[in-house]
Write a protein that holds these residues in place. Structure first.
Motif, short mmCIF file in Angstrom:
data_model
loop_
_atom_site.label_atom_id
_atom_site.label_comp_id
_atom_site.label_asym_id
_atom_site.label_seq_id
_atom_site.Cartn_x
_atom_site.Cartn_y
_atom_site.Cartn_z
N ALA A 191 0.85 -1.19 0.00
CA ALA A 191 0.00 0.00 0.00
C ALA A 191 0.89 1.24 0.00
CB ALA A 191 -0.90 0.00 1.23
N PHE A 192 0.63 2.14 -0.96
CA PHE A 192 1.40 3.37 -1.09
C PHE A 192 0.57 4.53 -0.55
CE2 PHE A 192 2.56 0.73 -4.85
CZ PHE A 192 3.84 0.36 -4.41
N ASP A 193 1.17 5.33 0.31
CA ASP A 193 0.48 6.47 0.89
C ASP A 193 0.13 7.47 -0.21
OD1 ASP A 193 -0.22 8.85 2.33
OD2 ASP A 193 0.85 8.02 4.07
N ARG A 194 -1.14 7.88 -0.28
CA ARG A 194 -1.58 8.80 -1.33
C ARG A 194 -1.04 10.21 -1.14
NH1 ARG A 194 -7.96 10.09 -0.37
NH2 ARG A 194 -7.62 11.17 -2.32
N GLU A 195 -0.61 10.55 0.08
CA GLU A 195 -0.11 11.90 0.35
C GLU A 195 1.36 11.98 -0.05
OE1 GLU A 195 -2.07 14.37 1.32
OE2 GLU A 195 -3.75 12.98 1.32
N THR A 196 1.61 11.84 -1.33
CA THR A 196 2.98 11.78 -1.81
C THR A 196 3.09 12.40 -3.19
OG1 THR A 196 4.82 10.26 -2.31
CG2 THR A 196 2.61 9.51 -2.84
N GLY A 197 4.30 12.77 -3.55
CA GLY A 197 4.59 13.16 -4.91
C GLY A 197 5.21 12.00 -5.66
N ALA A 198 5.54 12.23 -6.92
CA ALA A 198 6.05 11.14 -7.75
C ALA A 198 7.44 10.68 -7.30
CB ALA A 198 6.09 11.57 -9.21
N LYS A 199 8.28 11.59 -6.80
CA LYS A 199 9.63 11.20 -6.42
C LYS A 199 9.62 10.12 -5.34
CE LYS A 199 13.11 14.67 -7.44
NZ LYS A 199 14.10 15.62 -6.83
N GLN A 200 8.85 10.34 -4.27
CA GLN A 200 8.80 9.36 -3.20
C GLN A 200 8.12 8.07 -3.66
OE1 GLN A 200 7.79 12.52 -3.03
NE2 GLN A 200 8.16 13.43 -1.02
N LEU A 201 7.13 8.21 -4.52
CA LEU A 201 6.44 7.02 -5.01
C LEU A 201 7.38 6.18 -5.88
CD1 LEU A 201 3.82 5.44 -4.97
CD2 LEU A 201 3.00 6.83 -6.89
N THR A 202 8.21 6.84 -6.67
CA THR A 202 9.22 6.12 -7.45
C THR A 202 10.14 5.32 -6.53
OG1 THR A 202 9.22 7.73 -9.26
CG2 THR A 202 11.17 6.35 -9.05
N SER A 203 10.57 5.94 -5.43
CA SER A 203 11.45 5.25 -4.48
C SER A 203 10.76 4.03 -3.88
CB SER A 203 11.87 6.21 -3.36
OG SER A 203 12.64 7.27 -3.87
N SER A 204 9.46 4.16 -3.59
CA SER A 204 8.72 3.03 -3.03
C SER A 204 8.64 1.89 -4.04
CB SER A 204 7.32 3.47 -2.61
OG SER A 204 7.38 4.39 -1.53
N TYR A 205 8.35 2.22 -5.29
CA TYR A 205 8.31 1.19 -6.33
C TYR A 205 9.68 0.55 -6.52
CZ TYR A 205 3.55 1.71 -8.17
OH TYR A 205 2.19 1.68 -8.34
N GLU A 206 10.73 1.37 -6.52
CA GLU A 206 12.08 0.83 -6.73
C GLU A 206 12.48 -0.12 -5.61
OE1 GLU A 206 14.23 4.36 -9.36
OE2 GLU A 206 14.30 4.47 -7.16
#
Length: 349
Positions: free
Chosen positions: A134-149
């Protein structure tokens, strides 16, 4: 004399001889198999992730079941609308969390937690001890990229499929109405930025559902036509109610909606797959509105993600965002530069 070819081999040989339009790489498509499975050929560790939040991960379940049946390792993720601060679990990154069937949480009964209830159904019905990231929706793309990576590295992921319950993820940004663009745009930008995964796809399920949010579906079809010219469209495939994948999808959704508030999008999709039509309401939340449940809602529309991203003129700026506020600012700023937005067009049919 050489070995005689079978009927299937002769048909595939003929398809290999068909010339593609200039600039389009076809990968020898065949009517015998949807092109999305050609795109996934040879991939052994695939992440299917909901890109727009909420129940979007459910839109990936028919694919999940099909790939699992083919003995592919498949992992699930979802941009989550759940209050993750009320959940206890392992955090691979600051803004992501592992959800399991036995995850501890303080979310009240009937509270919003589709990922948790889906994990419970998968464990109880299929003995499938699944982790949903589960990815926190309160995020920008940079942090979401890190989570995916982080997930890509942990599981050696070689393909990512973003799934959208609805079709507003295919809005390029110059349409008069974008639906609810922030979560979809953030996910598309984040996954596009990942460098060490070659195969990245976007799959939409629920044509027509986003009319509620003002999406013009003639724009969806126009954008799909643009992606056809780019060689980025991988076709549309119906989810037939007789298939095991469809039956499991419906069973999973029926269980989860018995545990919490039902999803308008998932209800419409499952109703369409069952064969319901027109102003049909299985979800009490839609009472008083007019629906148009139809067979197009039960079809997968499949695209190469990079092709979709290239059509979004503001994608580079989205990749640099670090918060929801920045995502909103990028979208708003870009749209202010579009002098003439594409106006809604009623489908002439």
């Amino acid at each position: 004399m050489g070995k005689a070819l079978t009927k299937h081999e002769r048909l595939n040989e003929r398809s290999d001889q068909i010339e593609a339009p200039e600039g389009v790489t076809t990968g020898s498509p065949s009517l015998f198999r949807p092109a999305i499975f050609d795109a996934l050929e040879g991939k052994s560790k695939i992440l299917i992730s909901g890109c727009g939040g909420g129940f979007d991960v459910f839109a990936g379940l028919p694919l999940y079941f099909a790939l699992r049946h083919a003995e592919v390792d498949v992992f699930l993720g979802n941009l989550s609308f759940t209050a993750l601060r009320s959940v206890k679990g392992r955090r691979p990154t600051e803004l992501s969390m592992e959800i399991r069937h036995n995850t501890k949480h303080s979310i009240t009964s009937n509270g919003y937690f589709p990922e948790y209830h889906l994990c419970q159904w998968l464990k109880n019905e299929l003995q499938d001890d699944v982790v949903i990231y589960a990815f926190d929706r309160e995020t920008g793309a940079k942090q979401l990229t890190s989570s995916y990576e982080s997930i890509v590295k942990t599981h050696s992921i070689d393909a990512i499929i973003l799934v959208d319950g609805g079709t507003d993820s295919l809005m390029f940004g110059d349409e008069l109405s974008l639906g609810t663009p922030h979560e979809d745009s953030t996910s598309i930008a984040a996954v596009t930025a990942i460098k060490n995964v070659d195969t990245k796809l976007l799959v939409c399920l629920g044509f027509g559902v986003d009319s509620y949010h003002g999406v013009c579906h003639s724009h969806f079809l126009e954008n799909t036509s643009s992606l056809i010219t780019d060689g980025a469209f991988l076709g549309a495939t119906s989810i037939l109610k007789e298939t095991k994948e469809a039956q499991l999808y419906i069973q999973a959704y029926d269980y989860v909606k018995s545990q919490m508030m039902p999803s308008i999008v998932s209800s419409s999709i499952s109703d369409a797959i069952r064969g319901c039509f027109g102003n049909y309401h299985s979800n009490h939340r839609t009472k008083g509105s007019e629906l148009y449940i139809n067979p197009l809602m039960g079809m997968y529309w499949c695209y190469r993600l990079e092709g979709v991203a290239r059509r979004m003129k503001h994608i580079d700026r989205l990749m640099e965002t670090e918060s929801v506020a920045e995502v909103d600012n990028v979208i708003t700023t870009y749209r202010a530069t579009v002098e003439t937005k594409r106006q809604p067009v009623q489908l002439p049919m």
